[in-house]
Design a protein around this motif. Structure first.
Motif, PDB file in Angstrom:
ATOM      1  N   GLU A  80       0.829  -1.208   0.000  1.00  0.00           N
ATOM      2  CA  GLU A  80       0.000   0.000   0.000  1.00  0.00           C
ATOM      3  C   GLU A  80       0.864   1.258   0.000  1.00  0.00           C
ATOM      4  O   GLU A  80       0.581   2.221  -0.716  1.00  0.00           O
ATOM      5  CB  GLU A  80      -0.947  -0.007   1.197  1.00  0.00           C
ATOM      6  N   PHE A  81       1.937   1.258   0.796  1.00  0.00           N
ATOM      7  CA  PHE A  81       2.833   2.404   0.825  1.00  0.00           C
ATOM      8  C   PHE A  81       3.498   2.596  -0.531  1.00  0.00           C
ATOM      9  O   PHE A  81       3.588   3.720  -1.030  1.00  0.00           O
ATOM     10  CB  PHE A  81       3.911   2.224   1.907  1.00  0.00           C
ATOM     11  N   THR A  82       3.945   1.509  -1.140  1.00  0.00           N
ATOM     12  CA  THR A  82       4.614   1.590  -2.443  1.00  0.00           C
ATOM     13  C   THR A  82       3.678   2.173  -3.491  1.00  0.00           C
ATOM     14  O   THR A  82       4.092   2.998  -4.321  1.00  0.00           O
ATOM     15  CB  THR A  82       5.117   0.195  -2.871  1.00  0.00           C
ATOM     16  N   ALA A  83       2.412   1.769  -3.456  1.00  0.00           N
ATOM     17  CA  ALA A  83       1.436   2.287  -4.413  1.00  0.00           C
ATOM     18  C   ALA A  83       1.249   3.797  -4.247  1.00  0.00           C
ATOM     19  O   ALA A  83       1.061   4.511  -5.234  1.00  0.00           O
ATOM     20  CB  ALA A  83       0.102   1.563  -4.252  1.00  0.00           C
ATOM     21  N   GLU A  84       1.317   4.288  -3.020  1.00  0.00           N
ATOM     22  CA  GLU A  84       1.173   5.723  -2.768  1.00  0.00           C
ATOM     23  C   GLU A  84       2.482   6.475  -2.993  1.00  0.00           C
ATOM     24  O   GLU A  84       2.486   7.620  -3.423  1.00  0.00           O
ATOM     25  CB  GLU A  84       0.702   5.959  -1.322  1.00  0.00           C
ATOM     26  N   TRP A  85       3.597   5.824  -2.658  1.00  0.00           N
ATOM     27  CA  TRP A  85       4.895   6.490  -2.707  1.00  0.00           C
ATOM     28  C   TRP A  85       5.300   6.872  -4.123  1.00  0.00           C
ATOM     29  O   TRP A  85       5.775   7.985  -4.350  1.00  0.00           O
ATOM     30  CB  TRP A  85       5.969   5.593  -2.093  1.00  0.00           C
ATOM     31  N   THR A  86       5.127   5.993  -5.069  1.00  0.00           N
ATOM     32  CA  THR A  86       5.619   6.256  -6.422  1.00  0.00           C
ATOM     33  C   THR A  86       4.994   7.518  -7.020  1.00  0.00           C
ATOM     34  O   THR A  86       5.729   8.404  -7.480  1.00  0.00           O
ATOM     35  CB  THR A  86       5.418   5.018  -7.314  1.00  0.00           C
ATOM     36  N   PRO A  87       3.666   7.672  -7.019  1.00  0.00           N
ATOM     37  CA  PRO A  87       3.119   8.919  -7.557  1.00  0.00           C
ATOM     38  C   PRO A  87       3.509  10.148  -6.722  1.00  0.00           C
ATOM     39  O   PRO A  87       3.747  11.228  -7.266  1.00  0.00           O
ATOM     40  CB  PRO A  87       1.602   8.725  -7.543  1.00  0.00           C
ATOM     41  N   PHE A  88       3.618   9.974  -5.399  1.00  0.00           N
ATOM     42  CA  PHE A  88       4.039  11.079  -4.546  1.00  0.00           C
ATOM     43  C   PHE A  88       5.459  11.511  -4.892  1.00  0.00           C
ATOM     44  O   PHE A  88       5.736  12.702  -5.089  1.00  0.00           O
ATOM     45  CB  PHE A  88       3.946  10.643  -3.072  1.00  0.00           C
ATOM     46  N   ASP A 133       7.134  10.979  -7.638  1.00  0.00           N
ATOM     47  CA  ASP A 133       7.180  11.553  -8.983  1.00  0.00           C
ATOM     48  C   ASP A 133       6.673  12.992  -8.996  1.00  0.00           C
ATOM     49  O   ASP A 133       7.239  13.859  -9.667  1.00  0.00           O
ATOM     50  CB  ASP A 133       6.373  10.694  -9.961  1.00  0.00           C
ATOM     51  N   ALA A 134       5.593  13.271  -8.245  1.00  0.00           N
ATOM     52  CA  ALA A 134       5.053  14.630  -8.182  1.00  0.00           C
ATOM     53  C   ALA A 134       6.057  15.588  -7.549  1.00  0.00           C
ATOM     54  O   ALA A 134       6.269  16.709  -8.036  1.00  0.00           O
ATOM     55  CB  ALA A 134       3.731  14.633  -7.406  1.00  0.00           C
ATOM     56  N   VAL A 135       6.685  15.149  -6.448  1.00  0.00           N
ATOM     57  CA  VAL A 135       7.688  15.992  -5.796  1.00  0.00           C
ATOM     58  C   VAL A 135       8.864  16.234  -6.734  1.00  0.00           C
ATOM     59  O   VAL A 135       9.334  17.367  -6.872  1.00  0.00           O
ATOM     60  CB  VAL A 135       8.151  15.366  -4.460  1.00  0.00           C
ATOM     61  N   ASP A 136       9.327  15.188  -7.405  1.00  0.00           N
ATOM     62  CA  ASP A 136      10.432  15.351  -8.356  1.00  0.00           C
ATOM     63  C   ASP A 136      10.084  16.355  -9.452  1.00  0.00           C
ATOM     64  O   ASP A 136      10.897  17.208  -9.811  1.00  0.00           O
ATOM     65  CB  ASP A 136      10.809  14.011  -8.987  1.00  0.00           C
ATOM     66  N   ARG A 137       8.865  16.270  -9.982  1.00  0.00           N
ATOM     67  CA  ARG A 137       8.443  17.207 -11.032  1.00  0.00           C
ATOM     68  C   ARG A 137       8.434  18.638 -10.506  1.00  0.00           C
ATOM     69  O   ARG A 137       8.908  19.557 -11.178  1.00  0.00           O
ATOM     70  CB  ARG A 137       7.062  16.847 -11.563  1.00  0.00           C
ATOM     71  N   LEU A 138       7.894  18.826  -9.304  1.00  0.00           N
ATOM     72  CA  LEU A 138       7.851  20.173  -8.737  1.00  0.00           C
ATOM     73  C   LEU A 138       9.237  20.719  -8.454  1.00  0.00           C
ATOM     74  O   LEU A 138       9.528  21.884  -8.738  1.00  0.00           O
ATOM     75  CB  LEU A 138       7.013  20.172  -7.454  1.00  0.00           C
ATOM     76  N   LEU A 139      10.112  19.893  -7.901  1.00  0.00           N
ATOM     77  CA  LEU A 139      11.463  20.350  -7.603  1.00  0.00           C
ATOM     78  C   LEU A 139      12.238  20.655  -8.872  1.00  0.00           C
ATOM     79  O   LEU A 139      12.968  21.654  -8.944  1.00  0.00           O
ATOM     80  CB  LEU A 139      12.200  19.335  -6.749  1.00  0.00           C
TER      81      LEU A 139
END
Length: 117
Positions: A94-102, A104-110
């Motif tokens: 469950e954490f892995t499913a949430e972590w990957t999009p999170f 990726d979003a942080v990486d895009r913003l940074l």
């Protein structure tokens, strides 16, 4: 030089994901506490100490995400080995499913911020 606020934010993030990193290390088989400390140390950003890992392992046991058993050691006193439980595996998935999009979003913003600065 890194500001104190940035260091504090990274430290909080590290604490938040540490338990899932431990669960991930146990996915491939049982390990004892110091093994986990050593394995986390190979990922430079996840360096931790026994003073951090053992209370975390106790909490994971209490939450039934890991189980443990004592084994004799050829190199000293008996060791407590930790194993991922089915509930721990589910929590990790469950954490892995949430972590990957999170992540990726942080990486895009940074990355976006760096490109506009």
């Amino acid at each position: 030089m890194t500001s104190e606020k940035a260091r504090s934010g990274v430290s909080q993030l590290r604490r938040g994901v540490l338990e899932f990193c431990v669960l991930a290390l146990l996915r491939d088989g049982e390990k004892y506490g110091f093994e986990l400390v050593r394995d986390l140390g190979t990922a430079q950003a996840m360096v931790t100490s026994e003073g951090t890992i053992y209370p975390l392992l106790s909490r994971l046991r209490r939450d039934e995400l890991v189980s443990s058993s004592w084994r004799d050691s050829t190199a000293g006193p008996p060791r407590r080995y930790y194993t991922l439980t089915p509930a721990g595996l589910l929590a990790l998935k469950e954490f892995t499913a949430e972590w990957t999009p999170f992540r990726d979003a942080v990486d895009r913003l940074l990355t976006s911020e760096e490109n506009t600065a």
